[in-house]
Write a protein that holds these residues in place. Structure first.
Motif, PDB file in Angstrom:
ATOM      1  N   GLY A  17       5.220  -4.804  -1.446  1.00  0.00           N
ATOM      2  CA  GLY A  17       4.108  -5.425  -2.156  1.00  0.00           C
ATOM      3  C   GLY A  17       3.378  -4.440  -3.041  1.00  0.00           C
ATOM      4  O   GLY A  17       2.981  -4.765  -4.163  1.00  0.00           O
ATOM      5  N   LEU A  18       3.214  -3.207  -2.546  1.00  0.00           N
ATOM      6  CA  LEU A  18       2.523  -2.199  -3.340  1.00  0.00           C
ATOM      7  C   LEU A  18       3.335  -1.839  -4.581  1.00  0.00           C
ATOM      8  O   LEU A  18       2.771  -1.602  -5.655  1.00  0.00           O
ATOM      9  N   ALA A  19       4.652  -1.832  -4.466  1.00  0.00           N
ATOM     10  CA  ALA A  19       5.492  -1.574  -5.640  1.00  0.00           C
ATOM     11  C   ALA A  19       5.305  -2.664  -6.684  1.00  0.00           C
ATOM     12  O   ALA A  19       5.231  -2.386  -7.892  1.00  0.00           O
ATOM     13  N   VAL A  20       5.204  -3.924  -6.240  1.00  0.00           N
ATOM     14  CA  VAL A  20       4.950  -5.028  -7.172  1.00  0.00           C
ATOM     15  C   VAL A  20       3.573  -4.856  -7.818  1.00  0.00           C
ATOM     16  O   VAL A  20       3.421  -4.992  -9.045  1.00  0.00           O
ATOM     17  N   LEU A  21       2.572  -4.566  -7.005  1.00  0.00           N
ATOM     18  CA  LEU A  21       1.212  -4.417  -7.524  1.00  0.00           C
ATOM     19  C   LEU A  21       1.129  -3.261  -8.517  1.00  0.00           C
ATOM     20  O   LEU A  21       0.462  -3.370  -9.557  1.00  0.00           O
ATOM     21  N   ILE A  22       1.807  -2.166  -8.231  1.00  0.00           N
ATOM     22  CA  ILE A  22       1.771  -1.017  -9.138  1.00  0.00           C
ATOM     23  C   ILE A  22       2.388  -1.373 -10.485  1.00  0.00           C
ATOM     24  O   ILE A  22       1.850  -1.018 -11.540  1.00  0.00           O
ATOM     25  N   ARG A  23       3.507  -2.063 -10.472  1.00  0.00           N
ATOM     26  CA  ARG A  23       4.111  -2.457 -11.745  1.00  0.00           C
ATOM     27  C   ARG A  23       3.175  -3.399 -12.508  1.00  0.00           C
ATOM     28  O   ARG A  23       2.994  -3.257 -13.720  1.00  0.00           O
ATOM     29  N   VAL A  77      10.093   2.039  -7.857  1.00  0.00           N
ATOM     30  CA  VAL A  77      10.236   1.455  -9.198  1.00  0.00           C
ATOM     31  C   VAL A  77      10.341   2.508 -10.295  1.00  0.00           C
ATOM     32  O   VAL A  77      10.367   2.174 -11.476  1.00  0.00           O
ATOM     33  N   GLU A  78      10.414   3.781  -9.892  1.00  0.00           N
ATOM     34  CA  GLU A  78      10.363   4.868 -10.871  1.00  0.00           C
ATOM     35  C   GLU A  78      11.465   4.749 -11.918  1.00  0.00           C
ATOM     36  O   GLU A  78      11.256   5.072 -13.099  1.00  0.00           O
ATOM     37  N   ILE A 133      -1.362  15.745 -17.463  1.00  0.00           N
ATOM     38  CA  ILE A 133      -1.190  14.869 -16.308  1.00  0.00           C
ATOM     39  C   ILE A 133      -0.014  13.917 -16.523  1.00  0.00           C
ATOM     40  O   ILE A 133       0.220  13.445 -17.643  1.00  0.00           O
ATOM     41  N   LEU A 134       0.730  13.648 -15.458  1.00  0.00           N
ATOM     42  CA  LEU A 134       1.874  12.747 -15.516  1.00  0.00           C
ATOM     43  C   LEU A 134       1.396  11.304 -15.423  1.00  0.00           C
ATOM     44  O   LEU A 134       0.695  10.925 -14.486  1.00  0.00           O
ATOM     45  N   LEU A 135       1.789  10.527 -16.424  1.00  0.00           N
ATOM     46  CA  LEU A 135       1.436   9.120 -16.476  1.00  0.00           C
ATOM     47  C   LEU A 135       2.711   8.284 -16.451  1.00  0.00           C
ATOM     48  O   LEU A 135       3.747   8.684 -16.987  1.00  0.00           O
ATOM     49  N   TYR A 136       2.613   7.109 -15.854  1.00  0.00           N
ATOM     50  CA  TYR A 136       3.728   6.164 -15.813  1.00  0.00           C
ATOM     51  C   TYR A 136       3.366   4.933 -16.631  1.00  0.00           C
ATOM     52  O   TYR A 136       2.186   4.592 -16.791  1.00  0.00           O
ATOM     53  N   ASP A 137       4.405   4.255 -17.128  1.00  0.00           N
ATOM     54  CA  ASP A 137       4.159   3.017 -17.860  1.00  0.00           C
ATOM     55  C   ASP A 137       5.416   2.154 -17.837  1.00  0.00           C
ATOM     56  O   ASP A 137       6.521   2.643 -17.555  1.00  0.00           O
ATOM     57  N   VAL A 138       5.215   0.874 -18.120  1.00  0.00           N
ATOM     58  CA  VAL A 138       6.349  -0.035 -18.226  1.00  0.00           C
ATOM     59  C   VAL A 138       6.897   0.029 -19.646  1.00  0.00           C
ATOM     60  O   VAL A 138       6.137   0.156 -20.616  1.00  0.00           O
ATOM     61  N   PRO A 139       8.217  -0.043 -19.800  1.00  0.00           N
ATOM     62  CA  PRO A 139       8.802   0.022 -21.150  1.00  0.00           C
ATOM     63  C   PRO A 139       8.347  -1.162 -22.010  1.00  0.00           C
ATOM     64  O   PRO A 139       8.164  -2.279 -21.520  1.00  0.00           O
ATOM     65  N   PRO A 169      -3.117   9.048  -9.205  1.00  0.00           N
ATOM     66  CA  PRO A 169      -4.527   8.910  -8.810  1.00  0.00           C
ATOM     67  C   PRO A 169      -5.193   7.653  -9.376  1.00  0.00           C
ATOM     68  O   PRO A 169      -6.026   7.031  -8.712  1.00  0.00           O
ATOM     69  N   ASP A 170      -4.828   7.270 -10.611  1.00  0.00           N
ATOM     70  CA  ASP A 170      -5.375   6.032 -11.173  1.00  0.00           C
ATOM     71  C   ASP A 170      -4.950   4.828 -10.330  1.00  0.00           C
ATOM     72  O   ASP A 170      -5.760   3.945 -10.036  1.00  0.00           O
ATOM     73  N   MET A 171      -3.670   4.766  -9.970  1.00  0.00           N
ATOM     74  CA  MET A 171      -3.171   3.654  -9.167  1.00  0.00           C
ATOM     75  C   MET A 171      -3.874   3.611  -7.812  1.00  0.00           C
ATOM     76  O   MET A 171      -4.213   2.535  -7.309  1.00  0.00           O
ATOM     77  N   ALA A 172      -4.093   4.774  -7.219  1.00  0.00           N
ATOM     78  CA  ALA A 172      -4.780   4.827  -5.932  1.00  0.00           C
ATOM     79  C   ALA A 172      -6.226   4.369  -6.067  1.00  0.00           C
ATOM     80  O   ALA A 172      -6.762   3.685  -5.188  1.00  0.00           O
ATOM     81  N   GLN A 173      -6.867   4.725  -7.174  1.00  0.00           N
ATOM     82  CA  GLN A 173      -8.242   4.285  -7.406  1.00  0.00           C
ATOM     83  C   GLN A 173      -8.312   2.773  -7.562  1.00  0.00           C
ATOM     84  O   GLN A 173      -9.186   2.120  -6.991  1.00  0.00           O
ATOM     85  N   PHE A 174      -7.383   2.199  -8.319  1.00  0.00           N
ATOM     86  CA  PHE A 174      -7.395   0.756  -8.539  1.00  0.00           C
ATOM     87  C   PHE A 174      -7.211  -0.012  -7.238  1.00  0.00           C
ATOM     88  O   PHE A 174      -7.846  -1.038  -7.016  1.00  0.00           O
ATOM     89  N   THR A 175      -6.354   0.486  -6.368  1.00  0.00           N
ATOM     90  CA  THR A 175      -6.040  -0.236  -5.132  1.00  0.00           C
ATOM     91  C   THR A 175      -6.877   0.214  -3.951  1.00  0.00           C
ATOM     92  O   THR A 175      -7.144  -0.570  -3.047  1.00  0.00           O
ATOM     93  N   MET A 176      -7.266   1.474  -3.919  1.00  0.00           N
ATOM     94  CA  MET A 176      -7.831   2.173  -2.769  1.00  0.00           C
ATOM     95  C   MET A 176      -6.782   2.373  -1.675  1.00  0.00           C
ATOM     96  O   MET A 176      -7.098   2.572  -0.508  1.00  0.00           O
ATOM     97  N   ALA A 177      -5.523   2.338  -2.044  1.00  0.00           N
ATOM     98  CA  ALA A 177      -4.449   2.709  -1.125  1.00  0.00           C
ATOM     99  C   ALA A 177      -4.307   4.226  -1.121  1.00  0.00           C
ATOM    100  O   ALA A 177      -4.586   4.883  -2.128  1.00  0.00           O
ATOM    101  N   PRO A 178      -3.883   4.820  -0.009  1.00  0.00           N
ATOM    102  CA  PRO A 178      -3.697   6.279   0.031  1.00  0.00           C
ATOM    103  C   PRO A 178      -2.688   6.736  -1.011  1.00  0.00           C
ATOM    104  O   PRO A 178      -1.694   6.053  -1.283  1.00  0.00           O
ATOM    105  N   ARG A 179      -2.923   7.911  -1.579  1.00  0.00           N
ATOM    106  CA  ARG A 179      -2.038   8.399  -2.640  1.00  0.00           C
ATOM    107  C   ARG A 179      -0.597   8.571  -2.155  1.00  0.00           C
ATOM    108  O   ARG A 179       0.348   8.346  -2.904  1.00  0.00           O
TER     109      ARG A 179
END
Length: 391
Positions: A200-206, A238-239, A251-257, A218-228
């Motif tokens: 579920g967290l993988a779906v939410l992150i995408r 999903v990497e 800083i390393l950032l991720y994004d969807v194509p 860290p941004d993803m952890a802030q949005f969810t409050m899930a542990p890093r």
């Protein structure tokens, strides 16, 4: 690939429908922006008014009444409005965080309750909430199942942990001071299952990256409050589907194509954002939208996040409804052109609020009473019977 701080700002605005109001249905709009923070009942309406062309609040009423859009405790342990089709994955993503913070809260344990007690009581409680029940009815049911009085803190922790949706109790907005609950529609989320939580967290992150990217762990952890650590584990799932960018400071950032990433110089129109608007809270690095010197004035010590003026894509002040219109207070000098654009927004917003509740945020006036570092405050006139719209 490298992306600048200003380009990140424009990416957020584009994906959050804040560069242009879009002619889109409310259900699709909420999915586009992922979720709307909803502990203040009027804020989802103001948030969509800022984003949807010709927004009709009755459409949001209908979507809530029909449970197309649902209100529940989710990300950051607070109430969000999300599309019903997203609910299960989002709830599973938040399961470990909700369980740990609510069923292992010292106050819950001090009242004599354990996580095992909650697991035993939950099936009957969810069965009882197969139709909408008031909070008082739900607490009485909990007491009957427990065989004795249940402290208010226990009921609060249980209702925030359980897979419950809030049933509408408005007006003037869909939800009022009274609370009513109904069990989330089947299929219910899988609870206390680490594999379901990670998936579920993988779906939410995408989905988060679609609505807020590019973004860091860290941004993803802030949005969810899930542990890093849990976020990193989900990112690994999903990497291979994600792009990697180098942001400010390396800083390393991720994004969807293929996601929207406008040029840094794309104009951004002024907006009057709702309290707790998601763009103010969705990042560990709040400077994407909030200048560092303004952060503590906008996000208060108790977490209240004030309604803000967005100018050129960044927070430039705060606003509130007052007698005669919208009071706009700027943290730095604004040119006449910007004040004129804010006045147009304020006139329209005042008319929008007047049809429901012009004092939507009046309970938070004490923050203005405590003082804000404003350099100029103007009351921007709203619509009134003696001052009809030019239309």
């Amino acid at each position: 690939m490298v992306i600048t701080a200003r380009a990140l700002n424009r990416s957020t605005l584009a994906r959050q429908l804040l560069l242009d109001r879009v002619p889109i249905g409310v259900g699709d709009a909420v999915r586009r922006v992922v979720a709307l923070q909803a502990q203040q009942p009027g804020s989802p309406y103001v948030a969509l008014w800022n984003r949807v062309a010709g927004f009709d609040p009755a459409r949001l009423d209908q979507a809530v009444e029909g449970f197309e859009l649902v209100r529940s405790t989710l990300m950051r342990l607070t109430l969000h409005l999300v599309h019903a089709e997203d609910y299960r994955a989002f709830r599973e993503a938040m399961e470990p965080t909700l369980r740990g913070s609510r069923l292992h809260d010292p106050r819950y344990k001090a009242a004599g309750f354990t996580a095992d007690d909650a697991d035993a009581l939950l099936p009957a409680l969810l069965d009882f909430a197969g139709e909408a029940r008031s909070g008082a009815q739900m607490r009485e049911r909990l007491e009957a199942a427990r065989g004795g009085p249940v402290e208010a803190v226990v009921w609060r922790m249980m209702r925030q942990y359980a897979p419950l949706w809030h049933a509408p109790t408005g007006p003037p907005w869909s939800f009022g001071a009274a609370q009513s609950f109904v069990t989330a529609s089947a299929p219910l989320p899988v609870l206390a299952d680490p594999e379901a939580a990670t998936a579920g967290l993988a779906v939410l992150i995408r989905r988060y990256l679609e609505g807020f990217g590019p973004a860091s762990v860290p941004d993803m952890a802030q949005f969810t409050m899930a542990p890093r650590g849990k976020v990193r584990e989900a990112v690994r799932l999903v990497e291979g589907e994600l792009e990697q960018w180098e942001g400010p400071g390396g800083i390393l950032l991720y994004d969807v194509p293929g996601a929207l990433r406008p040029d840094a110089d794309v104009p951004a129109p002024p907006r009057l954002l709702a309290m707790w608007d998601s763009i103010l809270l969705a990042y560990a690095d709040r400077s994407r939208v909030i200048p560092a010197e303004y952060r503590k004035h906008v996000i208060r010590v108790n977490g209240d996040t004030l309604p803000t003026l967005l100018v050129d894509g960044y927070v430039a002040g705060v606003w509130r409804p007052v007698e005669g219109g919208i009071e706009a207070s700027a943290f730095h000098p604004l040119p006449a052109r910007v004040w004129a654009e804010l006045a147009e927004e304020a006139e329209a917003l005042d008319g929008f609020l007047a049809a429901r509740d012009r004092r939507v945020y009046s309970r938070y006036d004490h923050w203005w009473g405590k003082g804000l570092p404003t350099v100029e405050t103007r009351v921007l006139p709203g619509l009134s019977p003696s001052r009809p719209s030019a239309a």
